[in-house]
Design a protein around this motif. Sequence first.
Motif, PDB file in Angstrom:
ATOM      1  N   TYR A 201     -13.684  -1.025  -2.797  1.00  0.00           N
ATOM      2  CA  TYR A 201     -13.986   0.039  -1.849  1.00  0.00           C
ATOM      3  C   TYR A 201     -13.294  -0.255  -0.513  1.00  0.00           C
ATOM      4  N   GLY A 202     -12.426   0.638  -0.105  1.00  0.00           N
ATOM      5  CA  GLY A 202     -11.681   0.424   1.133  1.00  0.00           C
ATOM      6  C   GLY A 202     -10.287  -0.130   0.912  1.00  0.00           C
ATOM      7  N   LEU A 203      -9.958  -0.427  -0.316  1.00  0.00           N
ATOM      8  CA  LEU A 203      -8.582  -0.812  -0.669  1.00  0.00           C
ATOM      9  C   LEU A 203      -7.850   0.472  -1.061  1.00  0.00           C
ATOM     10  N   VAL A 204      -6.816   0.814  -0.358  1.00  0.00           N
ATOM     11  CA  VAL A 204      -6.091   2.043  -0.687  1.00  0.00           C
ATOM     12  C   VAL A 204      -5.474   1.861  -2.068  1.00  0.00           C
ATOM     13  N   ALA A 205      -5.847   2.749  -2.976  1.00  0.00           N
ATOM     14  CA  ALA A 205      -5.507   2.536  -4.378  1.00  0.00           C
ATOM     15  C   ALA A 205      -4.028   2.745  -4.651  1.00  0.00           C
ATOM     16  N   PHE A 206      -3.437   1.810  -5.367  1.00  0.00           N
ATOM     17  CA  PHE A 206      -2.109   2.007  -5.954  1.00  0.00           C
ATOM     18  C   PHE A 206      -2.346   2.339  -7.422  1.00  0.00           C
ATOM     19  N   ALA A 207      -2.826   1.361  -8.196  1.00  0.00           N
ATOM     20  CA  ALA A 207      -3.161   1.623  -9.595  1.00  0.00           C
ATOM     21  C   ALA A 207      -4.592   1.116  -9.809  1.00  0.00           C
ATOM     22  N   SER A 208      -5.523   2.060  -9.813  1.00  0.00           N
ATOM     23  CA  SER A 208      -6.942   1.721  -9.728  1.00  0.00           C
ATOM     24  C   SER A 208      -7.436   0.785 -10.821  1.00  0.00           C
ATOM     25  N   SER A 209      -6.867   0.856 -12.016  1.00  0.00           N
ATOM     26  CA  SER A 209      -7.395   0.024 -13.104  1.00  0.00           C
ATOM     27  C   SER A 209      -6.768  -1.368 -13.089  1.00  0.00           C
ATOM     28  N   LEU A 210      -5.867  -1.611 -12.134  1.00  0.00           N
ATOM     29  CA  LEU A 210      -5.167  -2.900 -12.062  1.00  0.00           C
ATOM     30  C   LEU A 210      -5.362  -3.605 -10.715  1.00  0.00           C
ATOM     31  N   ASP A 211      -5.624  -2.831  -9.666  1.00  0.00           N
ATOM     32  CA  ASP A 211      -5.730  -3.382  -8.307  1.00  0.00           C
ATOM     33  C   ASP A 211      -6.894  -4.346  -8.180  1.00  0.00           C
ATOM     34  N   GLN A 212      -6.668  -5.422  -7.437  1.00  0.00           N
ATOM     35  CA  GLN A 212      -7.775  -6.300  -7.090  1.00  0.00           C
ATOM     36  C   GLN A 212      -7.443  -6.997  -5.777  1.00  0.00           C
ATOM     37  N   ILE A 213      -8.437  -7.119  -4.918  1.00  0.00           N
ATOM     38  CA  ILE A 213      -8.245  -7.809  -3.645  1.00  0.00           C
ATOM     39  C   ILE A 213      -8.400  -9.311  -3.877  1.00  0.00           C
ATOM     40  N   GLY A 214      -7.585 -10.101  -3.169  1.00  0.00           N
ATOM     41  CA  GLY A 214      -7.713 -11.552  -3.255  1.00  0.00           C
ATOM     42  C   GLY A 214      -7.211 -12.184  -1.968  1.00  0.00           C
ATOM     43  N   SER A 215      -7.112 -13.499  -1.989  1.00  0.00           N
ATOM     44  CA  SER A 215      -6.848 -14.213  -0.731  1.00  0.00           C
ATOM     45  C   SER A 215      -5.561 -15.029  -0.781  1.00  0.00           C
ATOM     46  N   PHE A 216      -5.049 -15.291   0.409  1.00  0.00           N
ATOM     47  CA  PHE A 216      -3.993 -16.276   0.630  1.00  0.00           C
ATOM     48  C   PHE A 216      -4.585 -17.369   1.504  1.00  0.00           C
ATOM     49  N   THR A 217      -4.426 -18.611   1.078  1.00  0.00           N
ATOM     50  CA  THR A 217      -4.987 -19.713   1.850  1.00  0.00           C
ATOM     51  C   THR A 217      -4.028 -20.892   1.797  1.00  0.00           C
ATOM     52  N   LYS A 218      -4.335 -21.892   2.611  1.00  0.00           N
ATOM     53  CA  LYS A 218      -3.441 -23.056   2.682  1.00  0.00           C
ATOM     54  C   LYS A 218      -3.738 -24.069   1.586  1.00  0.00           C
ATOM     55  N   ASP A 219      -4.939 -23.986   1.031  1.00  0.00           N
ATOM     56  CA  ASP A 219      -5.214 -24.823  -0.140  1.00  0.00           C
ATOM     57  C   ASP A 219      -6.271 -24.177  -1.035  1.00  0.00           C
ATOM     58  N   VAL A 220      -6.563 -24.861  -2.120  1.00  0.00           N
ATOM     59  CA  VAL A 220      -7.460 -24.286  -3.127  1.00  0.00           C
ATOM     60  C   VAL A 220      -8.913 -24.261  -2.639  1.00  0.00           C
ATOM     61  N   LYS A 221      -9.315 -25.265  -1.885  1.00  0.00           N
ATOM     62  CA  LYS A 221     -10.679 -25.273  -1.330  1.00  0.00           C
ATOM     63  C   LYS A 221     -10.926 -23.996  -0.536  1.00  0.00           C
ATOM     64  N   ASP A 222      -9.935 -23.656   0.295  1.00  0.00           N
ATOM     65  CA  ASP A 222     -10.073 -22.446   1.099  1.00  0.00           C
ATOM     66  C   ASP A 222     -10.154 -21.198   0.221  1.00  0.00           C
ATOM     67  N   ALA A 223      -9.410 -21.220  -0.875  1.00  0.00           N
ATOM     68  CA  ALA A 223      -9.465 -20.075  -1.799  1.00  0.00           C
ATOM     69  C   ALA A 223     -10.886 -19.913  -2.331  1.00  0.00           C
ATOM     70  N   ALA A 224     -11.554 -21.043  -2.598  1.00  0.00           N
ATOM     71  CA  ALA A 224     -12.936 -20.990  -3.087  1.00  0.00           C
ATOM     72  C   ALA A 224     -13.866 -20.449  -1.999  1.00  0.00           C
ATOM     73  N   ILE A 225     -13.627 -20.880  -0.764  1.00  0.00           N
ATOM     74  CA  ILE A 225     -14.463 -20.403   0.350  1.00  0.00           C
ATOM     75  C   ILE A 225     -14.296 -18.891   0.514  1.00  0.00           C
ATOM     76  N   MET A 226     -13.064 -18.433   0.488  1.00  0.00           N
ATOM     77  CA  MET A 226     -12.802 -16.994   0.648  1.00  0.00           C
ATOM     78  C   MET A 226     -13.434 -16.192  -0.494  1.00  0.00           C
TER      79      MET A 226
END
Lengths: 486, 92, 474
Positions: A201-226
């Motif tokens: 919700y709030g992600l402007v759709a490109f391809a709705s059945s494929l889109d997913q929001i995710g993160s960019f981080t400096k390491d994997v720990k941060d990815a888990a936090i996000m």
Amino acid sequence: MTMVHSLTINQLIEKLRGGQLTSRQIMEACLNRIDSVDDKLNAFISYDVEDALAQADFADKARSEGQEGALLGVPVAIKDVIAVKNHPLNCASKILGNYESPYDATVIKKLREAGAIIFGRVNMDEFAMGSSTENSAFGPSRNPWDIDYTPGGSSGGSAVAVSADECIASLGSDTGGSIRQPAALCGCVGLKPTYGRVSRYGLVAFASSLDQIGSFTKDVKDAAIMLQVIAGADEKDSTSVPEPVPDYTVALSGELKGMRIGLPREYQVDGLDTEVKAATESAVAKLEELGAEVKEISLPHTEYAIATYYIIATAEASANLARFEGVRYGARIDGEDPEEMNCRTRGAGFGDEVKRRIILGTYVLSSGYYDAYYLRAQKVRTLIRQDFLQAFEHVDLIATPTTPTPAFKIGEKAKDPLEMYLSDIFTISCNLAGLCGVSLPCGFSEKGLPIGLQLLGRPFGESDLLRAANIYQEATDWHTKRPDLD
Amino acid sequence: MEIDISRLVKLARIELKPEEELRLAPQLGEVLGYVDKLKELNVDDVEPTAHASPLSNVLRKDELADSLCRDDVLRNAPESSNGLFVVPKIVE
Amino acid sequence: MEYELVIGLETHVQLNTCTKMWCGCANEYGSDSNTNVCPVCLGLPGVLPVLNEAALRKTALTGFLLNCSVPGYAKWDRKNYFYPDNPKNYQLTQLDFPSTVDGYVNFESLGGIVKVRINRAHLEEDVGKSFHFADYSGIDFNRAGVPLLEIVTEPDINSAEMAYDYLNALKNILEYGAVSDCDMEKGQVRCDVNISVRPKSQSKLGEKVEIKNMNSFSGIRRAITYEFKRQVEVLEKGGTLVQETRRWDDDAGVTDSMRTKEDAHDYRYFPDPDLMPYRPSDEWLSAIREGVVELPLDRKMRMMSQHKIPQESADVFVREPLLGDYFEQAVKGVKNSRSVANWVINNLQAKLVESGTTIDGLTFSPAAIGELVELVESGKISGKIAQEVFNEMFKSGVSPLGIIESKGLSQVSDTVQLKAFCEEVIVANPASVDDFRDGKEAALNFLKGQVMKISRGKANPKMVDDLLREMLVD
């Protein structure tokens, strides 16, 4: 000495808690960094200094009053495809004009609740269509490791901003690799959660059945936090899945012993760069050395993934982007009647790649072609999904290169859309099958360009994915390398 | 592969300049030629996948929630008048 | 040559949910423009729909009322077309797996009971509303996203009159089920007509013509009548008909071609990826089944046989279900049900209209009407007094007996008192007395009237008649 803006979320929070740093200092450090490097990199489309510092001060005040939050006082940059209340939303397109969103995306609400500073609009391929961030109405972003090269895309700005230490973490979106590919090409960690794990919700759709929001981080720990902050079912998104959200930071610790990692036979493709091949093979060897059991698997329908993807994604996009026509918002070019106004507005407002995909999507859905293209692609999607579900009966994770080559030069593939599409070969199937995936740094080319290892996990298997990635990262130091931008 | 691009841009409501049409048409043809690859597969007995997750029966209660105030509704409008979105005159 | 009409109707009905189909904005007519809108129904970038449970429930209920079955699987599709009032430029609808299918409606038409099969009743969303000014158009999105049920018949209708009767019957059924308010003036019911004409001997259907833009049931009847005549004329002249869409011009009373098959829309339907399919559970369905009400036609038949009321009365009660409910309560335990029906239809209904009130606003119970009828039946009061009692009842809400007692309106049947009234009148009107004695029967009516007058209407008219005759003969 490590600069403030180079710290990870994990390190920052510790310093904020200990009183060695304030959010304002962090925010100012990021702003200074942007001042000094973003002219070269063009990661940011826009940002509001006053608003960012006000949020930082607010976070400092909250902390001084004893409040806590997983991201309290941490600046997070937002891909220009996610709605933030009263901030511009352009999708890196001309067509939205001076549009400002009157509402927050669910992920933004969650970030705010965790105390994050919602900071800036980062560059991307227009409407997330592309693999190089060259298709932006705001000019291309550049790879911080060599500015003649693209950062990948579509979430190129999100990757650049994190890799060049212009922010601590960022959000992106991934429809066919748009998080993992730029993370690989820029040398940071990009996580694409399982479809339905994070609200759209709030992600402007490109391809709705494929889109997913995710993160960019400096390491994997941060990815888990996000992920901990943004995951979870949302009553505003019917496709978000009411699957319990485990504690991802706890899931990081453990060992690799007993974990089975599959190498797909079909991913040994022509055009796989020798340096990329070598780097990912040694990463896999490292995983094995750390206790994982590595075995070959088969994903027989791999060669059909790109074709399937470009039919399904463009079909959905042709409908999703119909709302940009100059009636309720955005830049309008007037006409004698609504139809002429629509045609002119869209003709002038969309860039080439968006036009190509809308026209292709219109074609595959049009009368007489639906069965031959769209319906057939949906069926092949079933076969691709089954390939993975069967593979996951024998392995816990799948390891592949994230991209067939390191970053390519700006302009190199711009004239040949199909060649650009084909470079998505390793990332696309994950979205078709609804899996989770992560890309993490695993080496550099001779030219000094980063190489990414992709790990794919079962639907809702983020804990396994992050644990394996974290264990690899703890045993290597690729993720600590930073581009020299001075 | 040849496609009738003028019909498609009319359906998709995108005005193309002649040089754009000349540039895009062969690119589209090439992509369509590539995706024809799917015709190699026999998919007669395969169920189509429309969603990446197997959910069903996702509903909300019939309960009122806040609407936007009209200023916010019209704030981004290219043109508005008397509380309405203004468009070129609709003629049929 | 003789020609025959083949008609199918597509009726769009707004469901009367509290909120819209995909968001929590009010489903409300008459608000200021663009005030019942939010990011979702305005189609802002990034929004997603979530299905309103009540819309789905009312769809299934309608299905049951139309004798449809509710399949175990339903899904939503995008129908792509650009129009300024269509916020997403695709409309969410149900293409190949609708929520209800295969039903029928029985209704009265052409002097008997006829049946029209229902192909499907599927759920979709309404669009905004356009207003046209001299040099621009304006759009209000308050209506965008209101749940809309599309009820599609099989081509079972063969005359304008039958189409008209079907629509009225359908409206009546939907009102009974309380699924829609069916107010045509508010655009809550809209109908497109598919019509074709063929020589009676021909089995193959003629070219299908769709007519749009009718804004009343009678407009639909006129449009069909016109179109039948037009098509027959074309065929008679040796012309051919083409598959096309035509617009009804209500003022001119004609149809004009809008578009032919060649430039028909290509809607590029495909499954909506934002909405999950619906698989109704048995519990859900049986809870909805409990809400199925008696259908109008069934009710009419039952009322006629149970209460022995004439068809005209039953028709009124079926057309005005609340009045019918009121009657069924008033008639409990009352012998003369026809009289109760007359009271409810003639007096109560007239009074409601006159005073601008509704049945809900009445201050007396339905049983009071029954009581009033019984008082007249038993001779306690005259019909005329009953009228007065009713007026008082309507004003104060006091029961008929209470009014009669407090106002002393009870009918006078006491012979001594009546004789005294008669004496007084005979003495005061010698000329009329003479006339009667000379055989002029009309004179007696005058004298009777005088007695009623001085008794202020309370004298028992039958007894006065008998007494006067008796006294004048002597």
